[in-house]
Design a protein around this motif. Sequence first.
Motif, PDB file in Angstrom:
ATOM      1  N   SER A 193      74.797  33.546  38.383  1.00 53.34           N
ATOM      2  CA  SER A 193      73.673  33.168  39.250  1.00 53.34           C
ATOM      3  C   SER A 193      74.153  32.692  40.617  1.00 53.34           C
ATOM      4  O   SER A 193      75.351  32.537  40.852  1.00 53.34           O
ATOM      5  N   TYR A 194      73.175  32.374  41.461  1.00 52.11           N
ATOM      6  CA  TYR A 194      73.473  31.801  42.772  1.00 52.11           C
ATOM      7  C   TYR A 194      73.954  30.360  42.627  1.00 52.11           C
ATOM      8  O   TYR A 194      73.404  29.595  41.836  1.00 52.11           O
ATOM      9  N   PHE A 195      74.996  30.015  43.367  1.00 48.69           N
ATOM     10  CA  PHE A 195      75.417  28.619  43.492  1.00 48.69           C
ATOM     11  C   PHE A 195      75.481  28.277  44.964  1.00 48.69           C
ATOM     12  O   PHE A 195      76.145  28.993  45.727  1.00 48.69           O
ATOM     13  N   GLY A 196      74.833  27.208  45.340  1.00 49.56           N
ATOM     14  CA  GLY A 196      74.948  26.749  46.724  1.00 49.56           C
ATOM     15  C   GLY A 196      75.990  25.660  46.785  1.00 49.56           C
ATOM     16  O   GLY A 196      76.505  25.216  45.747  1.00 49.56           O
TER      17      GLY A 196
ATOM     18  N   GLN B 291      81.215  19.452  43.991  1.00 48.03           N
ATOM     19  CA  GLN B 291      82.543  19.919  43.570  1.00 48.03           C
ATOM     20  C   GLN B 291      83.104  21.005  44.494  1.00 48.03           C
ATOM     21  O   GLN B 291      84.306  21.249  44.520  1.00 48.03           O
ATOM     22  N   ALA B 292      82.203  21.706  45.163  1.00 46.07           N
ATOM     23  CA  ALA B 292      82.642  22.806  46.035  1.00 46.07           C
ATOM     24  C   ALA B 292      81.683  22.851  47.216  1.00 46.07           C
ATOM     25  O   ALA B 292      80.759  23.653  47.250  1.00 46.07           O
ATOM     26  N   CYS B 293      81.933  21.945  48.176  1.00 47.15           N
ATOM     27  CA  CYS B 293      80.917  21.792  49.222  1.00 47.15           C
ATOM     28  C   CYS B 293      80.981  22.885  50.282  1.00 47.15           C
ATOM     29  O   CYS B 293      80.087  23.001  51.114  1.00 47.15           O
ATOM     30  N   LEU B 294      82.034  23.710  50.244  1.00 41.26           N
ATOM     31  CA  LEU B 294      82.115  24.804  51.236  1.00 41.26           C
ATOM     32  C   LEU B 294      81.640  26.132  50.646  1.00 41.26           C
ATOM     33  O   LEU B 294      81.529  27.127  51.354  1.00 41.26           O
TER      34      LEU B 294
ATOM     35  N   LEU C 126      87.576  20.472  61.712  1.00 42.84           N
ATOM     36  CA  LEU C 126      88.821  20.704  62.449  1.00 42.84           C
ATOM     37  C   LEU C 126      89.996  19.923  61.840  1.00 42.84           C
ATOM     38  O   LEU C 126      89.888  18.723  61.592  1.00 42.84           O
ATOM     39  N   GLY C 127      91.091  20.622  61.584  1.00 41.38           N
ATOM     40  CA  GLY C 127      92.309  19.955  61.097  1.00 41.38           C
ATOM     41  C   GLY C 127      92.333  19.709  59.599  1.00 41.38           C
ATOM     42  O   GLY C 127      93.352  19.308  59.048  1.00 41.38           O
ATOM     43  N   GLU C 128      91.230  19.983  58.911  1.00 41.47           N
ATOM     44  CA  GLU C 128      91.191  19.718  57.465  1.00 41.47           C
ATOM     45  C   GLU C 128      91.741  20.905  56.660  1.00 41.47           C
ATOM     46  O   GLU C 128      91.644  22.047  57.083  1.00 41.47           O
ATOM     47  N   TYR C 129      92.291  20.592  55.477  1.00 38.38           N
ATOM     48  CA  TYR C 129      92.731  21.612  54.517  1.00 38.38           C
ATOM     49  C   TYR C 129      91.962  21.268  53.245  1.00 38.38           C
ATOM     50  O   TYR C 129      92.271  20.285  52.570  1.00 38.38           O
ATOM     51  N   LYS C 130      90.918  22.043  52.984  1.00 42.40           N
ATOM     52  CA  LYS C 130      89.930  21.560  52.022  1.00 42.40           C
ATOM     53  C   LYS C 130      89.622  22.597  50.943  1.00 42.40           C
ATOM     54  O   LYS C 130      89.615  23.812  51.213  1.00 42.40           O
ATOM     55  N   ARG C 131      89.296  22.076  49.760  1.00 46.56           N
ATOM     56  CA  ARG C 131      89.029  22.961  48.623  1.00 46.56           C
ATOM     57  C   ARG C 131      87.758  23.788  48.814  1.00 46.56           C
ATOM     58  O   ARG C 131      86.698  23.258  49.139  1.00 46.56           O
ATOM     59  N   GLY C 132      87.901  25.105  48.611  1.00 45.90           N
ATOM     60  CA  GLY C 132      86.736  25.987  48.634  1.00 45.90           C
ATOM     61  C   GLY C 132      86.289  26.279  47.212  1.00 45.90           C
ATOM     62  O   GLY C 132      85.096  26.379  46.914  1.00 45.90           O
TER      63      GLY C 132
END
Length: 329
Positions: free
Chosen positions: A86-89, A93-96, A179-185
């Motif tokens: 299904s669709y997940f927005g 846990q995965a804000c990007l 900017l500058g972040e390394y973040k979980r997708g």
Amino acid sequence: MGVDAELAIPVIEFRTGSPDLERGTEGWHHLCKRVREACETYGCFEVVYEKISREVREETFELLNELVDVPLERKQLNVNPKPYHSYFGPCSQACLYEGFGIEDASNYDSVNNFAQLMWPDGHPRFSQTINTMVKQMEELNNIIWLMIIDSYGLREKWESLMMRYNVLLRMMKYMAPSLGEYKRGLLAHTDKPASTIICDDQISGLEIEVKDDKWIKLSTSPNSFVFLVGDPLMAWSNGRMKAVKHRVMMRGANDRYSIAAFTIPVEGTIIKAPKELIDDQHPQLFKDFDFMDFLFFSFSEQVKLIDSPDQIYAFASLSPPISDQKHGS
Ligand SMILES: O=C(O)CCC(=O)C(=O)O
Ligand SMILES: [Fe+2]
């Protein structure tokens, strides 16, 4: 831990029109060996496959761009009782992350039904292009599965070994972090479908774990795809192939778009290692299991605390493992 820029996964070329893609040729056997080694060592490889045209690929990403602009209440119509369909927005846990699911997407009507939910007046170009793309990714998957079967010397039995499956297409967007972040997708996991082919828009983000907490970032070319071994294929191979742990990590100013063609064995499929892959050196690791039961198990509440790669062991491991001699076929 860190991401290693030096290490890379194998790149295997499937050249259009080459005799290497004709089953039984010397070139074919050479490719089979490389595919098997890659799946056993890394659980994945990059495949260069020009048969899927750049035009179709580029149009797919243009359409995905249009799709993410659909109003949220339409996106939320993309529901399916099967896990991960299904669709997940974006969520805590995965804000990007944002992803859509189209079940049985090599069937035109499935894609068209999805398009009609998203765009009430329909979107024939979406249905046509996405369906074409998925059919070609399915063809690529079939070649790879045949190579895997042949690589284990199981050619004669291929028809009985080739699982029947439907393609679940997921279309995904990962927003660029600040900017500058390394973040979980996307959280680190092993895939629950049998195997996966990923195609991205060359904005990197997909990383695979090569050893404990050592990750490499993949970067693909406009003609290449990434093939990933999932838990059921690892179990089918009696643990010879590796189900690769992977995640998406985002950095930089660009959003990432990707699509994944997941192989979902048809209802009632039993995952069972062929007896040729079980012997004294390779005792049987898993009991035979129903694929759908595993899929539902791995997305159930009770399993949330089990690390993704361990879920298949919690579900189906035989302990102690049994060798062919004791078990028969
Ligand atoms: O978007 C990607 O590159 C990876 C997606 C993925 O691993 C998944 O959906 O299981
Ligand atoms: Fe995945």
